[in-house]
Write a protein that holds these residues in place. Structure first.
Motif: not given
Length: 199
Positions: A35-40
């Protein structure tokens, strides 16, 4: 604020959605998704998944990967932007323009919910900390500009009570102590439920 959230009946092209508020998207990359990779991600490749943020709140629902610490992330959200000038809201990212468009976005401006807990709900007698209703409300709060009330400082000082939510009328609190008290209260409520049902 007096807000009403309404599920979209049609997509941006005016086509009726079989399930109001839901668009099913085929994901071609590795799954579950970090999720962090997707959101950032700021490569603009995920912007294609969101609808006009001036008309819709985009909520992505997918399985989150588990990180090395095995901590559980229920949801994650972007904070809104605030236009520079007299109406700028402290704590938000400042921008020059007053209108957000897909063409000037490089990242998927949205909230993301971990679908592994989509059916988690509280009961009348027991609060489930993964309650999907609470998670969505929490992330929408961030999406609309609210920070956590508890102190969000560095890891070596997370038990502090410094005010970091930019709202003077919401006093900060010690999150470590709060979480410890919550665990004991939850256990006590659970034991009461057990005793009630075993009489």
């Amino acid at each position: 604020m007096n807000l009403t959230f309404t599920l979209a009946e049609t997509n941006p092209d005016g086509e009726t959605l079989p399930d109001p508020g839901v668009e099913y998207v085929q994901w071609t990359e590795s799954y579950p998704i970090d999720c962090n990779t997707f959101m950032q991600d700021d490569s603009k490749k995920y912007v294609k998944f969101i609808w006009d943020p001036n008309r819709y709140i985009n909520v992505m629902v997918y399985n989150f990967t588990t990180d090395e610490s095995n901590s559980t992330i229920l949801g994650i959200s972007h904070l809104p932007f605030s236009t520079k000038g007299n109406t700028f809201l402290e704590g938000l990212s400042s921008v020059e323009y007053t209108y957000l468009s897909l063409s000037n976005l490089r990242f998927p401006y949205c909230a993301s919910i971990n679908s592994l807990y989509i059916n988690a709900q509280s009961t009348e007698n027991l609060y489930n900390s993964a309650d999907i209703t609470v998670t969505v409300a929490h992330e929408l709060g961030h999406y609309l500009g609210l920070h956590h009330v508890f102190y969000e400082g560095t890891e070596d000082n997370m038990d502090g009570c410094e005010d970091t939510d930019y709202c003077e009328d919401t006093p900060s609190y010690n999150k470590y102590e709060y979480d410890a008290d919550y665990i004991w209260l939850s256990l006590e409520m659970y034991l009461r439920t057990i005793s009630i049902h075993t009489l």
